[in-house]
Structures are given as C-alpha cells and as structure tokens.
Scaffold this motif. Structure first.
Motif, mmCIF file in Angstrom:
data_model
loop_
_atom_site.group_PDB
_atom_site.id
_atom_site.type_symbol
_atom_site.label_atom_id
_atom_site.label_comp_id
_atom_site.label_asym_id
_atom_site.label_seq_id
_atom_site.Cartn_x
_atom_site.Cartn_y
_atom_site.Cartn_z
ATOM 1 N N TYR A 1 0.835 -1.196 0.000
ATOM 2 C CA TYR A 1 0.000 0.000 0.000
ATOM 3 C C TYR A 1 0.874 1.253 0.000
ATOM 4 O O TYR A 1 2.042 1.213 0.345
ATOM 5 N N GLN B 1 -3.611 3.914 0.104
ATOM 6 C CA GLN B 1 -4.112 3.581 -1.224
ATOM 7 C C GLN B 1 -3.679 2.161 -1.571
ATOM 8 O O GLN B 1 -2.509 1.810 -1.443
ATOM 9 N N ASP C 1 -3.758 -0.881 -4.503
ATOM 10 C CA ASP C 1 -3.941 -1.213 -5.919
ATOM 11 C C ASP C 1 -4.560 -2.606 -5.976
ATOM 12 O O ASP C 1 -3.916 -3.592 -5.629
ATOM 13 N N ASP D 1 -6.445 -0.758 -13.079
ATOM 14 C CA ASP D 1 -7.187 0.500 -12.938
ATOM 15 C C ASP D 1 -8.186 0.485 -11.779
ATOM 16 O O ASP D 1 -9.253 1.086 -11.866
ATOM 17 N N LYS E 1 -7.938 1.320 -7.961
ATOM 18 C CA LYS E 1 -7.277 1.768 -6.736
ATOM 19 C C LYS E 1 -8.348 2.155 -5.727
ATOM 20 O O LYS E 1 -9.316 2.825 -6.073
#
Length: 153
Positions: A94, A110, A112, A116, A118
């Motif tokens: 992260y 954040q 992943d 595309d 997140k």
C-alpha cells in the motif's frame, strides 16, 4: 494439433495474468493468502460498506506494520448480512499519501486492487479507516445505515 497447442498456451497465459486477484466462493476461504500478512506484526480492520446491487461489501484489510507496507485486502460481496456471494482477495504494497482536502491535511492508504482499480481509505484515527472516493472525498451521508468505516480488530 497446432490449434490445440495454441489453445492450451492461451489458457495458460490467461491464468498467469490474474493480476494478484483471486476469486473464491462463500464456502471456501483462502487462509494462506489472508494469513500471510496477518502472520507478521499487522493491524487488521474490518467493516461492511453499502453497495448498490448487494447487501453490502465486507472489507477485511490487514496491514503489515513494518517497512514493507504489505497488505491483504478481502472484498466479500454479501448476499445478506452474514452470507457472502463472491470474495476477492488482493495482496501487494500500500501507498501512504498526504492530501490536502477541503483545507485539512489528511493521511490516506491507497491499495492497488488490479487493473485500474485503486481503493483509498482515510486514516480517521488509530482505530478507524474510512472508504473515500477517487478524489479522496468522504461520503456525503449522515445515516447510520450508510457506514463506510472499517474498525481495528
């Protein structure tokens, strides 16, 4: 024969390109993936957020408390408050972000979760993470039924 070999190779390539995402049904659990981050010194947050097409999305977020910033996120799309329909598990590292939102500097994690995709969580305090949108804005809700918080377990 060449067509069969091509099909086998194509299937193998699709399996290999899963982007770290695994899918399980409600009857099985991926304890090896979930426990790999939880086995080290970690913080585990859990909570269920509202969703449009299911009863809610139950999140389980395990964060490694070392310099690796490793994570394991489990997203369970719930049929009811207690029965999961589909579960997705993600692992990776992260990112800790500092953002100024509406004149206040906040800390965000954040994750992943694949191509595309997140997901951002606001660090509300030591025991609460709140799901926020892609612009790092909190949900505009005052209802207790619309809770976007994950609590430390």
């Amino acid at each position: 024969m060449k067509k069969i070999m091509f099909m086998v190779a194509a299937c193998a390539a699709m399996v290999a390109c899963n982007n770290g995402k695994t899918t399980t049904n409600a009857d099985s659990t991926d304890s090896v993936t979930q426990d790999s981050v939880a086995a080290v010194d970690s913080a585990v947050y859990e909570g269920m957020t509202p969703a449009a097409d299911v009863a809610g999305i139950k999140y389980r977020v395990a964060l490694a408390k070392d310099s690796s910033n490793g994570f394991n996120v489990s997203e369970a799309y719930m049929k009811s408050d207690s029965e999961a329909d589909t579960v997705y598990n993600y692992t990776g590292n992260y990112v800790v972000l500092k953002k100024d939102v509406k004149g206040k500097e906040n800390t965000y994690y954040q994750f992943d979760l694949g191509k595309d995709n997140k997901v951002n969580f606001l660090v509300v305090n030591d025991s609460t993470l709140r799901l926020v949108n892609t612009d790092f804005e909190e949900p505009a809700t005052n209802s207790k039924d619309m809770n976007y918080d994950l609590k430390l377990k």
